[in-house]
Design a protein around this motif. Structure first.
Motif, PDB file in Angstrom:
ATOM      1  N   THR A  53       0.852   6.965  -6.761  1.00 27.92           N
ATOM      2  CA  THR A  53      -0.418   7.539  -7.203  1.00 27.92           C
ATOM      3  C   THR A  53      -1.254   8.052  -6.028  1.00 27.92           C
ATOM      4  N   LYS A  54      -2.092   9.051  -6.335  1.00 29.07           N
ATOM      5  CA  LYS A  54      -3.021   9.541  -5.311  1.00 29.07           C
ATOM      6  C   LYS A  54      -4.345   8.809  -5.418  1.00 29.07           C
ATOM      7  N   THR A  85       2.807  -0.620  -9.912  1.00 28.52           N
ATOM      8  CA  THR A  85       3.537   0.592  -9.546  1.00 28.52           C
ATOM      9  C   THR A  85       3.934   1.362 -10.798  1.00 28.52           C
ATOM     10  N   SER A 144       0.960   3.021 -12.310  1.00 29.04           N
ATOM     11  CA  SER A 144       0.304   3.999 -11.439  1.00 29.04           C
ATOM     12  C   SER A 144       0.922   5.383 -11.546  1.00 29.04           C
ATOM     13  N   GLU A 198       0.828  -1.207   0.000  1.00 27.22           N
ATOM     14  CA  GLU A 198       0.000   0.000   0.000  1.00 27.22           C
ATOM     15  C   GLU A 198       0.868   1.265   0.000  1.00 27.22           C
ATOM     16  N   THR A 199       1.901   1.277   0.852  1.00 30.82           N
ATOM     17  CA  THR A 199       2.796   2.436   0.907  1.00 30.82           C
ATOM     18  C   THR A 199       3.462   2.676  -0.445  1.00 30.82           C
ATOM     19  N   LEU A 220      -5.104   5.599  -5.245  1.00 29.36           N
ATOM     20  CA  LEU A 220      -5.339   4.373  -4.496  1.00 29.36           C
ATOM     21  C   LEU A 220      -6.573   4.525  -3.604  1.00 29.36           C
ATOM     22  N   ARG A 224       0.970   4.076  -2.865  1.00 29.59           N
ATOM     23  CA  ARG A 224       0.645   5.467  -2.521  1.00 29.59           C
ATOM     24  C   ARG A 224       1.738   6.429  -2.964  1.00 29.59           C
ATOM     25  N   SER A 225       2.983   5.935  -2.957  1.00 30.35           N
ATOM     26  CA  SER A 225       4.075   6.808  -3.388  1.00 30.35           C
ATOM     27  C   SER A 225       4.020   7.039  -4.901  1.00 30.35           C
TER      28      SER A 225
END
Ligand code: ADP
Ligand code: ADP
Ligand code: MG
Length: 583
Positions: A419-420, A460, A463, A412-413, A422, A416-417
């Motif tokens: 894309t916004k 990733t 994204s 998840e982290t 998620l 998140r790095s």
């Protein structure tokens, strides 16, 4: 019939308060439906559980699955890993003189089935420690009866090539030591020559490339003198040449022996196996191995997503292939143009002609190993600089390298790095669901398996916001189902977002389904490479397959490509016409 499955790796009693037990409606009325086992993890009683599904929702770790199974399967249980463990139904039937394939997703019980056939796991028929007589009795009248009898008397010698050859790479021993004692048929040198790896004998395992390790592992297994051989995937890290050579070697081995293989490259499975068992079910929960099917029919049923004999739909949609090369669409504006460049390493040089990448296209890249495909991808991605010429594409690029490394943050982290998005429903349908990432989000990237890491890396890469996405060998470690989903997702991604994708891959089915145009790499592997194209699909495939000396015909029913026998009538006709792939 219902079975409850607890994924014991996901269950974390130290971090929870037994919601599964507390919220079970039957527990509140005094029934011991959920009791806590010796290891602190719950055991769900299958007699008492009514399948309401509350515990599934309450478990914060997604560890519980409850499945309704067709009644017919009740008599077929082959093995169960303890209470609420994974259950396997059916078994493949190995045949002397034949190559038997197993086709199915990861986590469906293929290795379990093979461990049983290899005598490494005594099947328990879903009961408490049954006797060998009971086990043999279960298979009375089938070809497995005699097989099980031999197994019970320890009269069966089995060898296997493991799936995870990366484990070999962590050993510092010499290749010659690794091969000590395997030459039981006196053929070791011939096998090494046939797979072109005599040159690695004096090296250490830790110094070999993935493709060298794979071929070495295949040779080490085939050199032994056994009754039963199991190959758990032969294609990872190999190019199409090497895949076909390895397949032929295994076919010859099968002339007097019994071979079972698991393989996710369908063109190679088709070429290699005589019969196939399809494995279906719910990965991690239960798996059913079908009766054997002829290889052609089996793969066709698999692609259609429906097994008529079993009356089971295994996928909502059919997988379709183009018979004719996709029409060349004129007038699409280029996203970028790149100039010719040269990149040199000691002993290796890559020459690339200039070219352009069109807006919204998927550009496939094919060619043998060690010819400079990854080097090309890295230069375009700006990761390395060329020695002659300069590349500055002036567009945003997102790049997935071929070799992946896990970092110690959660999935998840990591996402998140990149894309916004998620957590949005759009991102869910476009990325999370097709790449089967729901259950991985709270896991550490460092602990993922090869296939999981690959899916996270694809996610990733896609994204990040970019105009051009470069993916180096995305099919590696994925099963057929995941390749299919990833392929469809990447195509949709390019179309919906009008972005361009560059994909290096060896899986011909994936390349065909994905690409609008092709770049072909030619030269002398390990010495010099030349990047040619982009070509349209017909020219590109012809060029590539001509250099690999392989032609494909079409299956009458599904139109999927099938490798022609060398020097068969079709092979000769197609070569004469110069039509290696699309007719
Ligand atoms: P495949 O080869 O199709 O990927 P496997 O046979 O390796 O599948 O595994 C099927 C399931 O059985 C997996 O969910 C795995 O967690 C479970 N499993 C495998 N080995 C064991 C074991 N020794 N104990 C408990 N569960 C196991
Ligand atoms: P491919 O992706 O087609 O398999 P690569 O681009 O990875 O091929 O490699 C092409 C050749 O360049 C190989 O012979 C490889 O050993 C060599 N090579 C790649 N990267 C390096 C490097 N960083 N240093 C030295 N040689 C390299
Ligand atoms: Mg590469």
């Amino acid at each position: 019939m219902r079975i409850a499955v607890l994924n014991r790796d996901r269950c974390q009693p130290k971090k929870c308060t037994y919601e599964c037990q507390r919220f079970c409606p039957r527990v509140r009325t005094g029934d011991a439906t959920v009791i806590i086992g010796d290891d602190g993890k719950p055991i769900i009683s299958e007699e008492l559980c009514v399948g309401c599904g509350i515990c599934i929702k309450k478990c914060p770790f997604g560890a519980i699955t409850i499945i309704g199974l067709p009644e017919e399967l009740r008599e077929m249980e082959t093995h169960r890993y303890g209470a609420n463990g994974f259950a396997l139904y059916g078994l493949p039937i190995p045949q002397k003189g034949k190559v038997t394939g197993i086709l199915g997703p990861n986590g469906i019980g293929k290795s379990t089935a093979v461990r049983i056939l290899a005598g490494a796991l005594k099947p328990n028929l879903g009961e408490e420690n049954p006797s060998w007589d009971e086990i043999i009795g279960r298979y009375r009248g089938s070809e497995l009866q005699e097989y099980m009898r031999k197994l019970s008397k320890d009269k069966l010698l089995a060898v296997q090539k493991p799936q995870d050859i990366d484990l070999l790479a962590s050993r510092s021993s010499k290749v010659s030591e690794f091969l000590k004692g395997v030459d039981e048929r006196g053929m070791l040198n011939e096998l090494l020559t046939r797979l072109d790896i005599e040159h690695v004998l004096d090296r250490r395992l830790s110094e070999l490339s993935g493709g060298e390790l794979q071929r070495l592992a295949i040779v080490a297994c085939a050199a032994r003198d056994a009754d039963f051989y199991f190959f758990d995937e032969i294609t990872p890290y190999l190019d199409i040449h090497q895949r076909i050579k390895a397949a032929r070697l295994i076919q010859e081995l099968a002339e007097k022996r019994t071979i079972v293989i698991v393989e996710h490259d369908l063109a190679i499975l088709d070429l290699l196996a005589d019969a196939v068992h399809i494995a279906y079910g719910t990965p991690g929960a239960y798996g059913v191995i079908t009766h054997p099917k002829g290889i052609r029919v089996g793969i066709n049923e698999y692609l259609r997503g429906f097994l008529p004999e079993e009356n089971i739909r295994i996928r909502p949609r059919e997988i379709k292939f183009e018979v004719h090369a996709p029409r060349v669409q004129k007038g699409i504006p280029p996203l970028v143009k790149f100039d010719a460049f040269t990149k040199k390493y000691p002993g290796f040089v890559l020459d690339a002609k200039g070219g352009e990448i069109l807006k919204g296209e998927v550009l496939g890249i094919v060619g043998p190993n060690a010819i400079g495909k990854s080097t090309f991808a890295k230069v375009l991605a700006g990761v390395i600089m060329p020695d002659v010429g300069s590349i500055d594409l002036k567009v945003k690029i997102s790049y997935k390298p071929q070799y992946l490394r896990g970092v110690d943050v959660t999935v998840e982290t990591l996402l998140r790095s990149a894309t916004k998005e998620l957590g949005t429903s759009h991102y869910n349908t476009e990325v999370i669901v097709p790449l089967q990432l729901e259950r991985l989000l709270d896991q550490s990237v460092a602990e993922l398996s090869g296939g999981e890491l690959q899916r996270v890396a694809i996610a990733t890469c896609l994204s990040r916001e970019a105009d051009l996405y470069i993916l180096d060998e995305p099919s590696a470690h994925l099963d057929v189902e995941q390749r299919t989903l990833a392929t469809r997702m990447m195509r949709r991604f390019a179309e919906n977002n009008e972005v361009s994708i560059l994909v290096v891959d060896h899986d011909i089915y994936m390349i065909d389904l994905l690409s609008d145009r092709l770049m072909v790499f030619e030269g002398e592997p390990g010495k010099r490479g030349e990047a040619l194209g982009p070509f349209d699909m017909r020219d590109g495939m012809n060029r590539f397959l001509k250099s690999a000396d392989i032609t494909f015909r079409r299956d009458e029913d599904t139109k999927r490509p099938r490798v022609n026998k060398p020097d068969s009538r079709l092979d000769r006709e197609q070569k004469a016409k110069g039509e290696y792939y699309y007719q």
